[in-house]
Design a protein around this motif. Structure first.
Motif, short mmCIF file in Angstrom:
data_model
loop_
_atom_site.label_atom_id
_atom_site.label_comp_id
_atom_site.label_asym_id
_atom_site.label_seq_id
_atom_site.Cartn_x
_atom_site.Cartn_y
_atom_site.Cartn_z
N ALA A 399 0.81 -1.52 -0.08
CA ALA A 399 -0.37 0.07 0.27
C ALA A 399 0.96 1.04 0.10
O ALA A 399 0.94 1.71 -0.50
CB ALA A 399 -0.73 -0.09 1.28
N ILE A 400 1.70 1.43 0.69
CA ILE A 400 2.59 2.56 0.49
C ILE A 400 3.53 2.85 -0.47
O ILE A 400 3.89 3.97 -1.39
CB ILE A 400 4.03 2.48 2.01
CG1 ILE A 400 3.23 2.17 3.58
CG2 ILE A 400 4.84 3.27 1.96
CD1 ILE A 400 3.87 1.78 4.65
N VAL A 401 4.51 1.35 -1.20
CA VAL A 401 4.56 1.99 -2.13
C VAL A 401 3.73 2.31 -3.54
O VAL A 401 4.23 3.11 -4.65
CB VAL A 401 5.25 0.31 -2.82
CG1 VAL A 401 5.89 0.49 -3.85
CG2 VAL A 401 6.44 -0.38 -1.92
N LEU A 402 2.89 1.63 -3.24
CA LEU A 402 1.75 2.26 -4.27
C LEU A 402 1.08 3.61 -4.39
O LEU A 402 1.40 4.12 -5.01
CB LEU A 402 0.70 1.29 -4.64
CG LEU A 402 -0.71 1.54 -5.23
CD1 LEU A 402 -0.45 1.68 -7.21
CD2 LEU A 402 -1.45 1.01 -5.13
N ALA A 403 0.95 4.07 -3.53
CA ALA A 403 0.67 5.69 -2.93
C ALA A 403 1.81 6.33 -3.50
O ALA A 403 1.90 6.98 -3.82
CB ALA A 403 0.41 5.48 -1.27
N LEU A 404 3.53 6.11 -2.94
CA LEU A 404 4.17 6.52 -3.38
C LEU A 404 4.67 6.53 -4.97
O LEU A 404 4.87 7.57 -5.61
CB LEU A 404 5.50 5.61 -2.34
CG LEU A 404 6.77 6.83 -3.74
CD1 LEU A 404 7.57 7.94 -1.92
CD2 LEU A 404 8.00 5.72 -3.75
N ALA A 405 4.33 6.21 -5.35
CA ALA A 405 4.59 5.65 -7.27
C ALA A 405 3.33 6.74 -7.66
O ALA A 405 3.65 7.30 -8.24
CB ALA A 405 4.39 4.08 -7.85
N ILE A 406 2.50 6.69 -6.98
CA ILE A 406 1.41 7.80 -7.81
C ILE A 406 1.39 9.12 -7.02
O ILE A 406 1.88 9.55 -8.23
CB ILE A 406 -0.04 6.56 -7.69
CG1 ILE A 406 -0.89 5.71 -7.41
CG2 ILE A 406 -1.68 8.48 -7.47
CD1 ILE A 406 -1.65 5.39 -6.75
N GLN A 407 2.17 9.36 -6.47
CA GLN A 407 2.53 10.27 -5.88
C GLN A 407 3.78 10.74 -6.22
O GLN A 407 3.62 11.87 -6.75
CB GLN A 407 2.45 10.54 -4.08
CG GLN A 407 3.56 11.01 -3.18
CD GLN A 407 2.92 12.97 -3.33
OE1 GLN A 407 1.93 13.45 -3.87
NE2 GLN A 407 3.31 13.30 -2.64
N VAL A 408 4.27 10.18 -6.92
CA VAL A 408 5.33 11.09 -7.64
C VAL A 408 4.93 11.13 -9.28
O VAL A 408 5.15 12.10 -9.80
CB VAL A 408 6.61 9.46 -8.16
CG1 VAL A 408 7.28 9.88 -8.90
CG2 VAL A 408 7.54 9.33 -7.15
N ILE A 409 4.25 10.03 -9.48
CA ILE A 409 3.34 10.86 -10.83
C ILE A 409 3.26 12.10 -10.59
O ILE A 409 2.85 13.02 -11.18
CB ILE A 409 2.33 9.66 -11.59
CG1 ILE A 409 3.32 8.97 -12.14
CG2 ILE A 409 1.84 9.91 -12.90
CD1 ILE A 409 2.66 6.78 -12.08
N THR A 410 1.34 12.05 -10.13
CA THR A 410 1.31 13.78 -9.76
C THR A 410 1.38 14.48 -9.66
O THR A 410 1.97 15.35 -10.35
CB THR A 410 0.12 12.98 -8.27
OG1 THR A 410 -0.52 11.89 -8.36
CG2 THR A 410 -1.61 14.23 -8.54
N SER A 411 3.13 14.77 -8.66
CA SER A 411 3.52 15.17 -8.06
C SER A 411 4.52 15.80 -9.52
O SER A 411 4.54 17.16 -9.49
CB SER A 411 4.40 15.29 -6.73
OG SER A 411 5.18 14.68 -6.57
N THR A 412 5.32 15.42 -10.27
CA THR A 412 4.97 15.72 -11.32
C THR A 412 4.64 16.11 -12.51
O THR A 412 4.81 16.92 -12.92
CB THR A 412 6.63 14.46 -11.83
OG1 THR A 412 7.46 13.78 -10.84
CG2 THR A 412 7.15 14.50 -13.27
#
Lengths: 459, 459
Positions: A399-412
């Motif tokens: 769950a943490i890793v998935l959230a991080l991946a989405i967060q990286v894409i969103t913030s970029t």
């Protein structure tokens, strides 16, 4: 800048009244170098040394001194001395100096000047700050179209001592309308009897007094000019901006861009870091940080909303900073790259889709790498500790890793979108300050984080 | 930059083989303007249009095209055509062009050039990237000291078409050692029979080939020069850097500073944002974000260390982002201001104590204001909810606010210290990247936060 190297010698000369040595010193190098030596003396001493040379040289050296030292010297001069000095200075430099003198003193000095100077100063200081008019000088060389090349060179030679540059001369008609331009090179290459109107280039690159000073400086850069003519609403030539002013304007604008990006307001034209009182620094900075702290109420509210989830699964709290930092870092990277590309005209507001497509590709690659790093981190840090609620480490870690991946894409993407959007709205892309971006990224990040936890873990 | 405005007309002229109209077009404005019109055509069309003018004009316009368009045009030229074009280009421009051409093709073109050009290119391209030597040009005007003013002007007039500038001429002895400098203005103001050695200025401002290109550009800015001579180890004149190159160098360095500050590596000299493949962008960014994520292990470890405290008092977790953000914002503000002041030479590494003193004052004021804001936030967000462990809201809020105040002071000082320390170690202050600062501030922040909680609340 001060250069204390010659202070002992200069003081010796002053004490022994050695005018000859001081006069030689004043003429011994570039006025800027002399100015740096003099700035290490007291203002009174510096003025005594300047007094041993001709007034024109004194004015030239004085103009090269730092603004605050100029102000210090100006303060100890009598009204008459200052008026004489101001008269000898170049028009743009004297307007800058007078702007830094207290108003009642300024008025008294102005009244001691000749009418022509007074009128010139009034005109130059009437332009809006930041405009081309506010940085131009009125000491430019003009030619009339019916002069011969030889006569034109002769005129430039006679006027050379009073002009900012004689390498570019502007051709004006009887109404002072700018109709052409001839460089000294054009003139000396032309046959002596050819007329200026045949020699001159008609497509003169010029700016209006109301144009932005940075636009003017960028024109000088783009076309590699030594000077750029400035015209008023009636197309009449009213001033020039020279290449050295262009470099100063560009340096200043770069600084301002960096400061906007870092969310610091206020202009620093007049004073240096150490001369600015702490209270002024405080005022320049406080509004933004308080505003951002207030905006933090939103992320605080979101966190409170998910308080129950957190108390169920405290391990989620431990990885919140990682998500926020990684989102902030990737977001400010894409924002920086896009702001830079916009500034250098490599992209424009209409390339929005292309930019987002490219950033999406980059974001996917970054997300893959950072997700692996995050997975390793979770194993390293939480590998040993028990997890409540019957969850396994792979579940929570997933769950943490998935959230991080989405967060990286969103913030970029957000980092790229904000400056592109600003450009489309014809705002300065640099106003998308890095801390403001961080706040946006924080808020989306918390949402992503807790939504992922809910969906995967059901908490 | 492309300007598609004239594409239909130019294509019409090409189709109807209207050489006269195309020749007039090439001569109708500043080469840079013409280059922008041509860049909107295909490379083949652009070359056809260039072919209707004299080769020297074609080379001048070609030099003003964007680097990538130059490369595209170069690709479609025959070896002989390209060799002719390169011969006509100015030395610095042709070295730049050749550097962007694939090696085997470059060698074939070089072998088609005359020996003198080949040797000149070899010399110019031998200088280390980023050095003054790598940006200089070898088309400068020299004078020998025993010429009269009239003869000197005559020599400059004859050489004008081939020189980058004739406004500054450099006086060299038999060994090409730089011994003086005379501007065209000096020469035309001097009596016709005066010797150059009497007219020239001896204190020439120059740089060495190995000096940094930014240092050279800053000398041009500082002294307001049109050109700056570059000398080798034996004091012989080997090139000049002109004012327009200085502006470009300064713009490039500013961009690099901003990118360093934002933790993006890689140089962007050759390609624009849209031309750079996503994979290259990814490579430029990934190292830093992964490094920062790895550094985040430390703050992760600290959080784990204080897990027990957090599980006792979950409310502390809710205010962690506020502390981290506020610390990051105040820290990057002070870092930006100090980096700027260092860059503009307003302060130097030895002003460490003065800077820290001033930042401390500012930090105290900011801390007071932000503590009040934080207190209001705690009341608003947590006012209604019960607090476990028998603590009151003022107790917990007090600990949070105290931690925030200390965090603001610490991060403001760290933000100032890092660039000052870098300057003292003679490193570039801008390498203190904003995200790196955030990571440092995060780690200290967590320590301060939990230590305050322990001391005040005893948890």
């Amino acid at each position: 800048m001060k250069n204390p190297l010659l202070v002992p010698e200069l003081r010796d000369y002053l004490e022994s009244d050695n005018h000859e040595a001081l006069g030689l010193f004043l003429d011994s190098g570039h006025p800027r170098v002399i100015a740096e030596f003099l700035s290490a003396l007291t203002p009174t001493e510096a003025w005594q040394v300047l007094g041993t040379g001709p007034l024109s040289l004194a004015a030239e050296i004085f103009s090269e001194m730092d603004e605050w030292f100029q102000a210090d010297v100006a303060e100890i001069l009598s009204r008459r001395e200052l008026a004489q000095l101001v008269t000898e200075m170049s028009p743009d430099d004297r307007v800058d100096l007078l702007a830094r003198i207290p108003e009642n003193r300024r008025l008294r000095i102005l009244s001691a000047l000749a009418v022509a100077e007074r009128e010139d100063i009034r005109k130059l200081s009437s332009y809006h700050e930041g405009s081309a008019g506010s940085v131009m000088t009125s000491d430019y060389a003009t030619l009339s179209p019916d002069l011969t090349a030889a006569d034109a060179i002769d005129k430039l030679r006679r006027e050379a001592p009073d002009k900012e540059t004689i390498y570019y001369a502007y051709v004006v008609d009887e109404g002072r309308r700018l109709i052409g331009f001839a460089s000294l090179k054009d003139l000396i290459l032309a046959p002596a009897h050819e007329l200026v109107e045949e020699i001159m280039n008609e497509g003169v690159i010029s700016v209006r007094v109301t144009d932005d000073q940075e636009f003017a400086a960028r024109q000088i850069q783009k076309y590699g000019l030594i000077a750029l003519p400035v015209i008023n609403g009636g197309d009449a030539l009213v001033g020039i901006i020279t290449h050295d002013d262009a470099i100063d304007i560009i340096t200043r604008e770069h600084t301002e861009d960096l400061e906007k990006f870092m969310a610091i307001q206020g202009s620093h034209d007049a004073a240096s870091y150490l001369r600015t009182p702490a209270l002024t620094h405080f005022k320049n900075r406080v509004l933004w940080v308080v505003g951002l702290a207030a905006a933090g109420l939103v992320s605080g509210g979101i966190l409170h909303h998910f308080e129950a989830t957190l108390s169920h699964l405290l391990i989620l709290a431990l990885y919140m900073p990682m998500l926020a930092d990684t989102g902030g870092n990737t977001g400010s990277q894409s924002a920086t790259v896009v702001i830079r590309a916009l500034a250098l005209n490599e992209i424009s507001a209409k390339d929005m889709l292309q930019v987002l497509g490219k950033e999406l590709k980059i974001a996917l690659m970054l997300a893959a790498v950072l997700a692996c790093v995050a997975w390793i981190k979770v194993q390293l840090l939480s590998g040993g500790s028990p997890i409540p609620g019957g969850f396994t480490l792979p579940q929570v870690g997933g769950a943490i890793v998935l959230a991080l991946a989405i967060q990286v894409i969103t913030s970029t993407l957000v980092g790229a979108l904000l400056p592109m959007g600003a450009a489309r709205l014809r705002l300065d892309p640099a106003v998308v300050a890095s801390p403001a971006l961080t706040t946006v990224v924080d808020i989306t990040g918390l949402f992503i984080y807790f939504t992922c936890a809910r969906l995967i873990l059901g908490v």
